[in-house]
Design a protein around this motif. Structure first.
Motif, PDB file in Angstrom:
ATOM      1  N   HIS A 263       0.826  -1.207   0.000  1.00  0.00           N
ATOM      2  CA  HIS A 263       0.000   0.000   0.000  1.00  0.00           C
ATOM      3  C   HIS A 263       0.864   1.263   0.000  1.00  0.00           C
ATOM      4  CE1 HIS A 263      -3.454  -2.584   0.564  1.00  0.00           C
ATOM      5  NE2 HIS A 263      -2.793  -3.181   1.536  1.00  0.00           N
ATOM      6  N   ALA A 264       1.991   1.225   0.706  1.00  0.00           N
ATOM      7  CA  ALA A 264       2.917   2.355   0.691  1.00  0.00           C
ATOM      8  C   ALA A 264       3.530   2.520  -0.696  1.00  0.00           C
ATOM      9  CB  ALA A 264       4.006   2.154   1.738  1.00  0.00           C
ATOM     10  N   VAL A 265       3.851   1.403  -1.339  1.00  0.00           N
ATOM     11  CA  VAL A 265       4.389   1.465  -2.699  1.00  0.00           C
ATOM     12  C   VAL A 265       3.342   2.025  -3.659  1.00  0.00           C
ATOM     13  CG1 VAL A 265       5.199   0.045  -4.634  1.00  0.00           C
ATOM     14  CG2 VAL A 265       6.112  -0.331  -2.336  1.00  0.00           C
ATOM     15  N   ALA A 266       2.096   1.599  -3.513  1.00  0.00           N
ATOM     16  CA  ALA A 266       1.024   2.130  -4.354  1.00  0.00           C
ATOM     17  C   ALA A 266       0.870   3.638  -4.145  1.00  0.00           C
ATOM     18  CB  ALA A 266      -0.289   1.415  -4.042  1.00  0.00           C
ATOM     19  N   TYR A 267       1.048   4.109  -2.921  1.00  0.00           N
ATOM     20  CA  TYR A 267       0.953   5.541  -2.621  1.00  0.00           C
ATOM     21  C   TYR A 267       1.960   6.334  -3.456  1.00  0.00           C
ATOM     22  CZ  TYR A 267       0.839   9.866   0.136  1.00  0.00           C
ATOM     23  OH  TYR A 267       0.722  11.174   0.539  1.00  0.00           O
ATOM     24  N   ASN A 268       3.170   5.785  -3.633  1.00  0.00           N
ATOM     25  CA  ASN A 268       4.238   6.485  -4.356  1.00  0.00           C
ATOM     26  C   ASN A 268       4.346   6.065  -5.822  1.00  0.00           C
ATOM     27  OD1 ASN A 268       5.481   8.357  -2.551  1.00  0.00           O
ATOM     28  ND2 ASN A 268       6.347   6.641  -1.400  1.00  0.00           N
ATOM     29  N   ARG A 269       3.437   5.217  -6.273  1.00  0.00           N
ATOM     30  CA  ARG A 269       3.531   4.623  -7.608  1.00  0.00           C
ATOM     31  C   ARG A 269       3.736   5.667  -8.709  1.00  0.00           C
ATOM     32  NH1 ARG A 269      -1.462   1.620  -8.132  1.00  0.00           N
ATOM     33  NH2 ARG A 269      -0.570  -0.469  -7.893  1.00  0.00           N
ATOM     34  N   ALA A 270       2.877   6.649  -8.789  1.00  0.00           N
ATOM     35  CA  ALA A 270       2.947   7.624  -9.878  1.00  0.00           C
ATOM     36  C   ALA A 270       4.103   8.604  -9.718  1.00  0.00           C
ATOM     37  CB  ALA A 270       1.630   8.388  -9.969  1.00  0.00           C
ATOM     38  N   ALA A 271       4.579   8.798  -8.506  1.00  0.00           N
ATOM     39  CA  ALA A 271       5.629   9.785  -8.242  1.00  0.00           C
ATOM     40  C   ALA A 271       7.033   9.239  -8.439  1.00  0.00           C
ATOM     41  CB  ALA A 271       5.483  10.325  -6.822  1.00  0.00           C
ATOM     42  N   ALA A 272       7.187   7.923  -8.547  1.00  0.00           N
ATOM     43  CA  ALA A 272       8.523   7.322  -8.667  1.00  0.00           C
ATOM     44  C   ALA A 272       8.500   6.194  -9.701  1.00  0.00           C
ATOM     45  CB  ALA A 272       8.996   6.811  -7.315  1.00  0.00           C
ATOM     46  N   PRO A 273       8.198   6.498 -10.970  1.00  0.00           N
ATOM     47  CA  PRO A 273       8.031   5.435 -11.973  1.00  0.00           C
ATOM     48  C   PRO A 273       9.291   4.612 -12.226  1.00  0.00           C
ATOM     49  CG  PRO A 273       8.040   7.613 -13.006  1.00  0.00           C
ATOM     50  CD  PRO A 273       7.950   7.838 -11.527  1.00  0.00           C
ATOM     51  N   GLU A 274      10.465   5.226 -12.191  1.00  0.00           N
ATOM     52  CA  GLU A 274      11.701   4.472 -12.455  1.00  0.00           C
ATOM     53  C   GLU A 274      11.946   3.448 -11.345  1.00  0.00           C
ATOM     54  OE1 GLU A 274      14.977   7.073 -13.108  1.00  0.00           O
ATOM     55  OE2 GLU A 274      14.067   8.028 -14.867  1.00  0.00           O
ATOM     56  N   ALA A 275      11.749   3.869 -10.105  1.00  0.00           N
ATOM     57  CA  ALA A 275      11.917   2.937  -8.984  1.00  0.00           C
ATOM     58  C   ALA A 275      10.898   1.810  -9.075  1.00  0.00           C
ATOM     59  CB  ALA A 275      11.774   3.679  -7.664  1.00  0.00           C
ATOM     60  N   MET A 276       9.670   2.127  -9.435  1.00  0.00           N
ATOM     61  CA  MET A 276       8.627   1.105  -9.547  1.00  0.00           C
ATOM     62  C   MET A 276       8.997   0.064 -10.600  1.00  0.00           C
ATOM     63  SD  MET A 276       6.515   1.874  -7.229  1.00  0.00           S
ATOM     64  CE  MET A 276       6.779   3.257  -6.103  1.00  0.00           C
TER      65      MET A 276
END
Length: 351
Positions: A263-276
């Motif tokens: 859920h924390a990763v989903a929170y940052n999903r759009a803000a950190a595409p390269e890391a995702m």
């Protein structure tokens, strides 16, 4: 070109099978001769085994290490340190025991030997979290970094499958947040991907066969790489939430990490595409958040905060605490978003 700053951490790492046999030599190499062994109550027999192994080098054991490192327990242990004239600390166990050792080192400057039996990764970091009056706070200082880490794969064979899974997901969380940290650098990003891949490969195998020595070795190696990531760069919203839920709501440490992570990763999903993309590739999946959720589910981890004792009535207070003095995050910390994150984690919605 990626510009970065990287500070290497001064620890000695011993990794393998049967490495516990080197403990006495490591105590002597530190110039010490009065080691105090630290454990939790359930692991006191393991502590006695270490005292026997150390012989005259041991001055006794303290067996009351407690989750979230309560200050009152540290003060109790500090009295034992003083009364025994201990000149070094030997911590065997998971994050609770190693956290106590760090708290004592912070107050005494005694050298530490950490012997992890879980995959928490605290042993590889200069970070300490302590709880007092229902509030968990953290700080970073080299005073709490263990001088020596002994990784012995044999010690992890008895770790129950459920604890293996939550502890492994806890470790993965360190690497995941390292990839979108503001302090990210190429070396740590490589270690992060290695750690995620190793543990995500190991957990299903250990879930099938807890005695799979190769999978156990993968998991322990991954724990070290992920812990190194945690020790080298700053963490984000995932760790802030887990510290809040653990310190203020007394939720169990590793299971809380396991539930919150996707859920924390989903929170940052759009803000950190390269890391995702890097996380997803390490997991062998198309989406980082969903891949982490599915890994947890397939491995038998708890999937909801409700299972851990949290209620819907706790969400507002947890949101308020999480948004106070927030850690840096690729996506700004927004109360509405954090409330949605916690609500999804409470009931176990797939990201």
């Amino acid at each position: 070109m990626q510009t970065f700053v990287y500070n290497a951490l001064p620890s000695r790492v011993i990794f393998g099978q049967g490495t516990l046999a080197q403990l006495a030599d490591e105590v002597r190499a530190l110039g010490c001769s009065r080691a105090l062994v630290l454990t939790t109550e359930p692991q006191k027999d393991l502590g006695q085994r270490l005292c026997h192994l150390l012989g005259d080098l041991a001055v006794g054991a303290f067996n009351n290490a407690t989750m979230h490192t309560p200050v009152d327990v540290t003060e109790e242990a500090l009295q034992v340190v003083v009364q025994s004239s201990a000149d070094c600390l030997v911590a065997i166990g998971g994050g609770s025991t190693i956290g106590l050792s760090k708290a004592l080192a912070l107050r005494t400057d005694l050298p530490q030997i950490a012997i992890p039996t879980t995959y928490a990764g605290s042993e590889a970091t200069p970070i300490i979290g302590q709880t007092e009056d229902g509030l968990k706070t953290t700080q970073r200082t080299l005073k709490v970094l263990p001088e020596v880490i002994i990784y012995d794969v044999d010690l992890t064979l008895s770790l129950p499958a459920d604890m293996t899974v939550t502890s492994g997901l806890n470790a993965i969380a360190h690497a995941v947040e390292a990839l979108y940290s503001k302090d990210a650098n190429p070396l740590i990003s490589m270690l992060a991907q290695e750690g995620i891949a190793a543990i995500s490969r190991a957990l299903p195998a250990i879930h099938r066969d807890p005695n799979d020595i190769d999978a156990r070795a993968d998991a322990l190696f991954g724990a070290w790489t992920c812990g190194t990531c945690l020790g080298a760069v700053g963490m984000s919203i995932h760790h802030k939430l887990c510290h809040t839920l653990g310190g203020s709501f007394n939720l169990p440490h590793a299971p809380t990490h396991a539930v919150i992570l996707p859920h924390a990763v989903a929170y940052n999903r759009a803000a950190a595409p390269e890391a995702m993309a890097l996380i997803a590739r390490a997991l062998g999946t198309q989406d980082a958040a969903r891949g982490l959720f599915d890994l947890a589910k397939q491995s038998g981890a708890p999937m909801t905060l409700a299972e851990l004792g949290m209620t819907a009535a706790d969400i507002d207070r947890a949101t308020e605490l999480a948004c106070a003095s927030p850690y840096w995050s690729p996506r700004p910390i927004e109360p509405e978003g954090i409330q949605e994150l916690l609500t999804n984690a409470l009931v176990g919605n797939r990201p």
